[in-house]
Design a protein around this motif. Structure first.
Motif, PDB file in Angstrom:
ATOM      1  N   ASN A 186       0.841  -1.033  -0.150  1.00 55.69           N
ATOM      2  CA  ASN A 186       0.075  -0.013   0.065  1.00 55.69           C
ATOM      3  C   ASN A 186       0.910   1.404   0.185  1.00 55.69           C
ATOM      4  O   ASN A 186       0.593   2.251  -0.728  1.00 55.69           O
ATOM      5  CB  ASN A 186      -1.021   0.034   1.157  1.00 55.69           C
ATOM      6  N   ASN A 228       1.143   4.089  -2.929  1.00 56.85           N
ATOM      7  CA  ASN A 228       1.093   5.376  -2.675  1.00 56.85           C
ATOM      8  C   ASN A 228       2.023   6.297  -3.208  1.00 56.85           C
ATOM      9  O   ASN A 228       2.046   7.278  -3.946  1.00 56.85           O
ATOM     10  CB  ASN A 228       0.840   5.742  -1.322  1.00 56.85           C
ATOM     11  N   HIS A 253       2.002   8.887  -6.314  1.00 56.37           N
ATOM     12  CA  HIS A 253       2.009  10.531  -5.824  1.00 56.37           C
ATOM     13  C   HIS A 253       3.337  10.961  -6.099  1.00 56.37           C
ATOM     14  O   HIS A 253       3.733  12.190  -5.910  1.00 56.37           O
ATOM     15  CB  HIS A 253       1.505  10.745  -4.584  1.00 56.37           C
ATOM     16  N   LYS A 290      -8.625  11.171  -0.086  1.00 58.89           N
ATOM     17  CA  LYS A 290      -7.598  11.297  -1.098  1.00 58.89           C
ATOM     18  C   LYS A 290      -7.457  12.519  -1.616  1.00 58.89           C
ATOM     19  O   LYS A 290      -8.709  13.336  -1.417  1.00 58.89           O
ATOM     20  CB  LYS A 290      -7.852  10.189  -2.272  1.00 58.89           C
ATOM     21  N   GLN A 307      -5.729   9.405  -9.585  1.00 60.24           N
ATOM     22  CA  GLN A 307      -6.424   8.735  -8.432  1.00 60.24           C
ATOM     23  C   GLN A 307      -7.301   7.661  -8.938  1.00 60.24           C
ATOM     24  O   GLN A 307      -8.488   7.866  -9.350  1.00 60.24           O
ATOM     25  CB  GLN A 307      -7.159   9.857  -7.670  1.00 60.24           C
TER      26      GLN A 307
END
Length: 112
Positions: A12, A16, A20, A63, A70
């Motif tokens: 996870n 992420n 990003h 988020k 996304q």
């Protein structure tokens, strides 16, 4: 620890960081163990996490809506934080102009 859940937490955090982070910068993973416990960090370069998200970042369905990449539901960091808690640990982050770092800390468990 539950190795499958720690792998899920790492997955996870990596997802992420890839989503990003700056596309031309590497994502780094650092792990260490000491008498105090275990630490795992995922570091990426990119824009800092907006201040208005800091207090709610580990809540479900949070988020940043400004980013077009996304695709998730906003559960990854929430799940990672819950995995940390289930191991009597903590998940925290530091986000600045140079990089963003998410760190899992799990204290050494004493035998009873």
């Amino acid at each position: 620890c539950d190795p499958d859940r720690i792998c899920q937490l790492l997955s996870n955090l990596l997802a992420n960081a890839i989503t990003h982070g700056h596309p031309d910068a590497p994502v780094k993973v650092h792990a260490s163990q000491s008498p105090q416990g275990f630490e795992l960090s995922v570091i990426n370069r990119g824009k800092p996490i907006p201040q208005e998200l800091h207090e709610q970042l580990f809540n479900p369905f949070v988020k940043e809506s400004k980013r077009s990449s996304q695709n998730g539901l906003g559960l990854g960091l929430y799940i990672a934080a819950e995995i940390a808690r289930s191991h009597n640990g903590s998940l925290h982050f530091n986000s600045g102009e140079i990089d963003t770092r998410f760190t899992l800390q799990v204290p050494e468990q004493k035998e009873v």
